[in-house]
Every structure is written in C-alpha cells, then in structure tokens.
Design a protein around this motif. Sequence first.
Motif, short mmCIF file in Angstrom:
data_model
loop_
_atom_site.label_atom_id
_atom_site.label_comp_id
_atom_site.label_asym_id
_atom_site.label_seq_id
_atom_site.Cartn_x
_atom_site.Cartn_y
_atom_site.Cartn_z
N GLY A 18 30.98 43.58 29.25
CA GLY A 18 30.99 42.40 30.13
C GLY A 18 31.73 42.68 31.43
O GLY A 18 31.24 42.35 32.52
N ALA A 19 32.90 43.31 31.31
CA ALA A 19 33.71 43.54 32.50
C ALA A 19 33.02 44.50 33.46
O ALA A 19 33.00 44.28 34.68
CB ALA A 19 35.08 44.07 32.09
N LEU A 22 30.07 42.86 35.10
CA LEU A 22 30.56 41.93 36.12
C LEU A 22 30.86 42.67 37.42
O LEU A 22 30.39 42.29 38.50
CB LEU A 22 31.82 41.27 35.57
N LEU A 23 31.62 43.75 37.29
CA LEU A 23 31.97 44.52 38.49
C LEU A 23 30.73 45.12 39.14
O LEU A 23 30.55 45.04 40.36
CB LEU A 23 32.94 45.65 38.10
N MET A 26 28.74 42.55 40.92
CA MET A 26 29.37 42.04 42.14
C MET A 26 29.27 43.05 43.28
O MET A 26 29.25 42.68 44.45
CB MET A 26 30.82 41.67 41.88
N VAL A 27 29.23 44.34 42.92
CA VAL A 27 29.13 45.34 43.97
C VAL A 27 27.67 45.55 44.40
O VAL A 27 27.37 45.64 45.58
CB VAL A 27 29.76 46.67 43.50
N ARG A 30 24.42 42.11 45.70
CA ARG A 30 24.80 41.23 46.80
C ARG A 30 23.85 41.52 47.95
O ARG A 30 23.23 42.59 48.01
CB ARG A 30 26.24 41.48 47.19
N TYR A 265 40.98 53.79 47.49
CA TYR A 265 41.09 53.23 48.83
C TYR A 265 40.18 53.98 49.79
O TYR A 265 39.44 53.39 50.58
CB TYR A 265 42.55 53.30 49.30
N ILE A 268 36.64 53.03 49.19
CA ILE A 268 36.34 51.70 49.71
C ILE A 268 36.07 51.78 51.21
O ILE A 268 35.09 51.24 51.72
CB ILE A 268 37.50 50.73 49.41
N VAL A 276 33.58 53.82 43.83
CA VAL A 276 34.43 52.64 43.60
C VAL A 276 34.21 52.11 42.19
O VAL A 276 35.16 51.90 41.42
CB VAL A 276 34.14 51.54 44.64
N THR A 280 36.87 52.18 39.12
CA THR A 280 37.29 50.88 38.58
C THR A 280 36.98 50.80 37.09
O THR A 280 37.76 50.27 36.32
CB THR A 280 36.56 49.75 39.32
N VAL A 284 39.53 49.88 34.22
CA VAL A 284 39.33 48.77 33.28
C VAL A 284 39.46 49.29 31.85
O VAL A 284 40.05 48.64 30.99
CB VAL A 284 37.95 48.11 33.52
#
Lengths: 308, 583, 327
Positions: A18-19, A22-23, A26-27, A30, A265, A268, A276, A280, A284
């Motif tokens: 799920g996590a 989700l990430l 969202m990346v 969009r 960083y 990003i 990224v 991440t 997680v």
Amino acid sequence: MLWYLGRRLLQVIPVFLGATLLLYAMVFLRPGDPVAALGGERGLPEAVQEQIRAEYNLDQPFIIQYLLFLRGVATLDFGVDFRGREITEVIANAFPVTIQLALMALVIEAVFGIGFGLVAGMRKGGIFDATALVVSLVFIAVPTFVVGFVLQIVVGVQLGWLPVTAGRDPDFISLLMPAMVLAAVSFAYVLRLTRTSVAENLSADYVRTARARGLRRTQVTGRHVLRNSLIPVVTFLGADIGALMSGAIITEGIFNINGVGGTLYDAIIRGESITVVSLTTVLVLVYIGANLLVDLLYAALDPRIRYA
Amino acid sequence: MTTQFPVSNGDAKSENGPAVVDPNTPLLEISDLQISFTTGVGEVHAVRGANLTVYPGQNVAIVGESGSGKSTTAAAIIDLLPGTGKVTGGSIRFAGRELVGASRAEKEALRGRAIGMVPQDPMSNLNPVWRIGTQVTEALKANGFKGSKAELRTRVADVLAEAGLPDAERRARQYPHEFSGGMRQRALIGIGLASRPQLLIADEPTSALDVTVQRQILDHLGEMTRDLGTALLFITHDLGLAAERAEHLVVMFKGQIVESGPAQQILADPQHPYTKRLVASAPSLASRRIQTAHVQGRESEELHAHHLGQKPPASNEAVKVTDLTKVFQIRGARPGSSTDFTAVDDVSFTLGRGRTLALVGESGSGKSTAANMVLGLLEPTSGTVEFDGTDVSTLNPKQAFEFRRRIQPVFQNPYGSLDPMFSIFRSIEEPLKLHGVGSKKGREKRVRELLDMVSLPQSAMRRFPNELSGGQRQRIAIARALALKPEVVVLDEAVSALDVLVQAQILDLLDDLQSDLGLSYLFITHDLAVVRQIADDVVVMQNGKVVEQATTDEVFDNPRKQYTRDLLDAIPGAHLVGNVAGG
Amino acid sequence: MPENRYEEPLGAPAVPAPRPGQEHFTAPSDEGGLGAVDAVKTDETPTSLWRDAWNQMRRRPLFWIAGTVIVVVVLVAAFPGMFTSINPRVCDLSKALEGAQPGHPFGFDRQGCDIYSRTIYGARASVVVGVLATSMVVILGTTIGAIAGYYGKWFDTILSRVTDIFFAIPLVLGAIVIMSVSSNRTSLLVAGVLAIFGWTQIARITRGTVLSVKNNEFVTAAISLGMGRGQILLRHVLPNSAAPIIVYATVALGQFIVAEATLSFLGIGLPPDVVSWGGDINAAQGAIRTDPEILLYPAGGLAVTVLGFMMMGDVVRDALDPKARKR
C-alpha cells in the motif's frame, strides 16, 4: 512466538504494498510528463524521449509500471537512472554512511535523553525538571536545519572543535556534529518520555511494595523504576531508527554528506523520479522493519505481551 | 533474650523467626500521631492525634471508610506515605525505638525484616516485568539472607509454599500476570512474611478478591501469623471482618480515632455515635432482624390500598428468562483457531412484579452477562427473555424503543456511569428528551421531582459529576434510571463500590422507592451480605450456571448446595452472628 | 432500623482485661463532624471539566507566556501592515547586507530587502499552512479514528490497515517526494500534502480514546435508553474523547510549521515569491559564514512561534490530564 512473528510479517506485506503504491502513484500518476521535463529548457529530441519512456516502462499502463517496479524491488534490481547508473549500486553506496550516522544519533539521544529524563522524573517539579522541560521544548521547536547552522557556526567555525562539514568518506569525528544535530529533536522526545514514565512508575504500587520489602533506594530505582520506565522509551528508540534515516535528508544536506539524504536530494533536484521512488521505497522498508522490531522488542521487554 | 532489633548488617538468618519478646511490652506504640498532605489548596490534615498500641503476636484492626486515614496511619509506620504526605507530630515507637525522624538507612533496615507489609491490590503490587521468584529473592537478599544460590532457591520455594501456593518451584519462575488474583495475594503474603517480621501490616489484603478466595486467604494469613508469633495490624473497611479477625479494634473517621477497645466490646456495645451507625449499617453483620424488619416493612406496605392492586400473586411476572445461553468466541493465537466460552449456560429465572431478585455470584459467574441480555444490550445465543409476557426478541425497532422505557439499569461504578461532560440536569433530562416526554418546562419540573425522590437538593442539578461524591453520583444514576418511570430496574453491583454508611443509605433509598413506585429489581451482586438486606429471591450462579434458586430466607437458613454454603461461610462476621444467635 | 443489634452479651468466654494502651476509648462525640455524611456542596459555583481546566491553566505563568506569543504571532500573520510599513518585496540591491539603521532594525539581506519586514510578513505563510494542515488533520484523523474505534469490526480492520499504510511513510519524507514533483505550489497544496502524511497519529489517538470511552457505563446507559449509535457517538463519545485530540492538535500545529519551513528551506515548499521564514533561511544559507545574523531573524521568528504552540500544548496537556482530574 513463531505464530506471532508470522502473523506480524503477514500484516507487513499489505502495508508495504500500500505504501509503495501510494508513493508510486503520487509521483507517476500526476499531470505532466517527467521525461519531457528532462534536458532543461530545450528538452530532449522526441526519439530520445520515446526511448527513455520505453526503457522505464513509462509507455505502459500505470498498474503494469507499478508491477514491473515491484518485480524490481523483489529482485533487488531497480534498473538504471537517467544518467545510466545502476540504482541498486547508488543505494548500496548511499546507505552505509547514513546507517552509521543514524546509529550514532541513536546512541546520543538514548544516553542523554534517558539520563536527563531519569533525573528530571525522579525530581519532578524541581528546578532541574522545569529546566529540562523548557530546554527540550526548545529542541523540538527549533528546526533541525537551524540547529545545524548554529552548531556549524559556533562549534565548527568559531570554536573550531569539530569539522564544519563531513564530505566524502567521513570518519567518526566529522560525523559527530551531524549526528548531534540529527539526534536533537529525538533527544528531546526521549527525555520527555523517560521523565513522564519515571514519574509515573515512581508512584506505582509495586514500587512502594518493593520499598516495603526493605530494598534500598538505589535498588528500587534501578530494578523497578528504571527497568519499567524503559519499556516505552526503548520502543520509541526502535521506531526512531527508521525516522532518523529518513530525517537525515536535511542533516546530510547541511553537512554535505553523501548518504541516502544527499542522494535523494540530488535525485529530486534532477527530477530522477525512478531514483526518488526507489530510495524512498527502501526507506519505507527500513521504517516498516523498525516498527516490526519495536513490536518484537515490546514483547521481549514486557512479559505481559504474549503474542496474542 | 532481648529484642532483636535489626541492624543494617544483621547476620541473623531469617529462618530463625522473630526473637522471643516480652509479650507484655508493646511492640508498636503510636501516640498523638499527626499526618498532613500538602495540596494546591494548602495543608490537609489526614490523621490527627491517633493513638494505637500493638502487643507482640496480637491481632489489631483499624476500621474505617475511604478517607478515614486508616491506610495513611499504617503507611506512616514504615514511612511509605504517598506523595506529599508527612508526619507532622507525635511519635511511633517500634520495639522501644522511635521511628519518627529516624534515618533513611534505619527505616530501610526495618522494612521487610522487622515490619512486613501486605498491600491492598494484588494486581498492581507485583512488578509485572519480574518473575515472582525474583521478587521473593529480592526481599530475602535485602533482609540479610546469606546462603548459596541453591539454598536461596529452596528458600524462595519455601516462602511461596508456606503462603499456600502449590508447585512452588515452578510458580517461582512465572510472571505475575500468569497468576490469578488470589495467587498473587498469596505470593505477596509470602513476601511480607519471608523475613519473619515481628509485625505484619495488612492493608485491606483481600478486598479485591472474590469472597470465597478472600476467606481462604485470610484463614491462611491468620494461621501463618499465629504459628510465627507475628503481630498483625489489619486495615479494613469491613467491621465484621475486623471483629472476626482481631482482638483489638480501632475505629477511624475523618482522620481521627473515634473509638477503640476490645473487638467484642465495641461490637456489642459501641459508644461513639459513628461506631453505632457503623455497627448498624455493616451488611456483613446484618442479622436476621434486618431481614425481619424488611419483611415487616413489606407486610405493612401491603396494607396500603394502592399497592394491593399492584401486588397480585407470584404469577404476575415482570421478567421471565428461559434457558438463556450466551456463547462468546475467543480468538486463539493461531489464525482460525478459536474456542467457545459459555458465559451463561441455560439459565432460567423469574422476577416477580414488585419483588427483588438477586443474581449472586463471584467474578466469572455470568451474572452481569445475564443482566445485559435482560437489558437487551446483548443478543442471547439461545433462550428467551420475556418482558411482561412478550418475548423481547420479537419486538420491531419501534416497539424495542418503547421497551427501553420500561426497563432501566444502574451500574456499579459511580465514576463511570455519568457523562462527565454533562451537567446533572442534562444527565437526568436526557432520557426524557430522547423519548419526547413533556415540554422543556415540564422536563425541568420532572428533573426537580426526581432529585427530591433520591433525596438530593434541587440545586445539585447545575453541578457536574466531578463535583459529587460516589454516593451522590449513584443517586443521580438512580434518578436518571427512574426518569421514564420504568417498571424494572436492573441494579448491576449498584452499591458495591460505595462505603458502608453510604451503601446503607442507598439500600434504604432503593427500598423506599420500591415500595413507593412498585418497582421490580433485578439485583446483581457478588455480596451475599447485601442480598439479605434487600432481596426477596436469590439465584446463585457459578461458572455460567444456576447453582441454587430459592427465596432469600431459604437460601440463608437452609442452603442446599455446597457452593452456596461456601459463599455464606465467606461472609465476614457470619460466624459472629451465628455465635450470637446460638449462644 | 435498630441502633444496635447486639444488646445481649456475646457468647464468648470472659474477655481478659485490656492491656495498657488498649483500654476502651471513645472520642467525645461532638468531634469528628459527624453531621451529614454526604452533603452536596452549595457554596461554590458549579464547575464543568472545561472550567476546571481553565482555572488550572490560568494559574500557570507558562500559559500566559505561550498565550501571548500565539496571540502576537496570529496578529502579525493577520495584519502584518500594523507592524511594519515597509514592503518586504521591494528590495534595493545597493543596500545588500547592510546592518541595522534607523527604520530598519534588523538591517538588510543579500538582496537588499528589509529583514524586519520580511520576518513580519513571513509569519503569515507559517501560520496559514500550520492552521490549514492542522484543521485538515483533525477533521480527517478524528473521523477515521472515531469510525474505526466506535464501529469496530471490519470498519476497524480496513481503516486501521489504511492508517498503517500512511503511517509507514514518514511525514517529511513523503512530503518531500510529493512536493518535489508538484508544480503550482500554494499554501493549500503544502498544507494538503502535510495533512495526507500527517493524519495517522491523530487517527490512532482518537481510535484509542474512543475505544476506551465507549466502554464507559454512561454509554451503556445511553444504549439502554434506546439512543441510536450515531447519536451516542456525537453526544457522548466524541466530546469525551476531545481532550487528547486538542492536546495533540496544539503540538501538531507547531510540527507542521516546522515541516513547512523545512520544505521551503529545501526549495520545494512555498514558491520564492511568497515571503516565508523557511525560504529566507534558505536564502541566508549562502552567506552563513560571513553574515550569520541574517539567518537568525527568520529562524528566531520560526522558533518562537513553534515554541509558543508547543508550550501551550504542554499546559493544555497538564490541565486536561485524565489522571489529574480523576478526583
């Protein structure tokens, strides 16, 4: 015990899926095209863009993209980034220094947080307690990067006690100041948690009964008050391992450390979405692992919790 | 031999027990003791001018309600006053030595070795993270046990075995949460006596336990202290218990000793008005006469014209429960594994209109589960609850809502049964509002009426629950339950959490309300002593099943089942009453 | 009821004479205030729990310090014009890095903007994001936590898993990832992103409190009255669960302000044209060795604001502590 462990592991899987979904969503789900944004103002030639899209499965439907990504996670092969480096290798390079930093911070916050918290809790309402409370609030209120800058200026530049930045392949000494900065906020939480917990246990019935048994005050404090107060503190520290590693992004930026934070960083800024998300995801995973560890720690520390 | 007063490096082995002392020299002498607590509003004097003497090997009891200062006095002896408590005057002499103002080391040396303690709540007084054996070891070591590891292990097992724990060696390796309440209390008694103190302070040692367990443990404690020659200072709220267990009584009220003297003399001939009231109210001492008085009251009630119509023969049933069963599924540790637990097993009883039926049992007997099914809060697994001849489960939602008006509960915990955010007025008005009774004005009038009914001033309605005492809250809870003029009130341990005198007041109130309003009570309790004061019929439950069912007189005079007899025997002071009647 | 049921002497053998110190003693009966055992106070005004908490709070100096800070910060955020007449966006490069001078108490930054004015105007961004994010988190977290805790069963199973999923992503990490790929970064977006990753804590707190409140006997009493489930949740359970939520919300407000500053500091929070403390700290970073004081003004504003909310959280926690209000 094994059943409990098995059940907790099973519960972790949907949380992880799920996590990451989700990430990932969202990346990648969009408006806007990450590939079109590459190559600066002029953009890349259409053919090159197409090639990149195919390479990163961006031309596939979203859910296929995600599943392919998951396969990458499972086989520890995240692919290559836009600059052609193996992402797995990037991660492998980034983690050791961050792990070292996080562990140093953990030791610092544990030693000082528990120490000061114990004294404050034993003399709740006293001068030391009141001071510790206000100081810990300041630590929580002042953002990490401000603490970092202030330490850099005072300890690094003006006093010259510790190196101002860590740079490549940092040693223990040059990581000391970043570790202190990273530990600052958690230190304040550990202090407060220990204090509350100690003060609560001091008035517990079994502490009074232990005294009635004829135990000396130091024995009562060590064996009963501290031992029981440490249960919530140790679980907090366990969960904090994950938080420290992801929190390192600010600290590493300030002290110019090439760890997970610095790499993240960097990715990003360059818009390397795949890097990224990969980094991440690993973070997680660490975070979930730390929380799992906490559950097990809790069960080990408190005999009342018996894997039910 | 002279008094063996422990010194910090005493080498006397603890097995030797207390030294032989002159039985006519006081072991403990408290004189003019003053204790105060510092609070936000200033000094509060918790104990004023207390005098108390305990002789070696003697049993002395301090009796009082909550807040009387009885536990505070006991705690002061070993300097374990909670929070800001301080001895501000007077003297405490133990074996000839002054304890007020003694050094910390002196007091630490005294604790455990010369003065042991058995605390009140077995659930919170053992450290949950250490094994029982570890906690016994601690006590032994702190009090000068010198021996090999093997000797220590044997001694730990001995301590637990002495306290009546079977299989002590295995038990020593367990954690407190693996023990039942009674077993924990035994362990605590073992620890308290482990180093053979000359004085054991027992602060309400069994009030958290079931009555039958309570009796066993007190008997055992009595035997142990007698065998060891240990003096026992016993703190309790229960006059019957105190009179049964101690030769000398000290009655405390609001921080002062109001009466003290030989136990039997105080019981037979109390002098102070407070003691008189306490003796009169103590449920455990309720003799047949209070029952007679109750029945007489009932007979005179029946002379009232308007009650004659409402009290027809027993065929008039308010609630009829038939073959009621409730099975809970308890999830096991393994996935999919679950065990059935039958909380209520094939229970039938009938509550007659205008009568009081007591459902009696210890914890786990299923009495509250049964009550919740009667209230319609729990769905029965099988069986029926009939209310006024109608099966409750057949009601449609609208009828079910109407049904709620006719049966209302009052619960045990006076602190949990009122919403702390609601003023008293809102709490009592809520049922009226919900059921659309009356106008705003009319509801206010009714709230005032209800407050009158439960003997509280009308001004109380502007207050909030946190400003009221336990007894007052329980009155409010009763007023709220009566707001909709129900026919049946389910009283689930409704007086169990209250002090003796308040409890007596509430029982009187309930009795008055019953005769005024023709209510039927389903009275759930663990306390047979209270049953005798209020109930007409009794259903004794154990492990979800009905053990015995009869009128109150029959159950008390002629119990048929062993379990009922055990329960009756366990009432503190029961033997005293028996002696009085027989002799 | 008879005064004494023991007129006849007890059937025990002759009692030995009491020993010294144990003679029968009776206190004079006028002592001890026997009067009414259980009288209702009539002298003081009635106090609800909230009034109690207020009475307790206002006695503490920390409450007044924190309260003053919060009021000042909110005023500054709402009416920055009241505190400075200088436009923070009008800058004069020729004055860059000049020190304090009349009318410009904090001097000028690297772009020659007035630092005092920028510090004043920077408050708004922090307060707006903080308040917005906290409101969203409270609404979202309380709703989800209350439903999971109160209705239980599969509601609880599903909602708790969803909470676990969001909980597995650390707040700042998640916000960094999302903000880094977002264009059009408004206060609302920043607040929303913070709320998405920040609601889990409050949901867990609410769920726990609701679980314990719903077992209270006053809830059972309401069920016995025939009150509906939803009505009980709104009228009894939620009001009694409010205390820990309020405490957490006060602290969370401070944490969100820090998080917003962190994002702006990283350059992925509010856009550069919005005056914000985080952004100004970022801008000052380059001159940190030569002119550290530029950094200290926005950092100071930030720290004092957050400290204000955190201290308030402490005071409110003490006042609403269920352990302290038991009696």
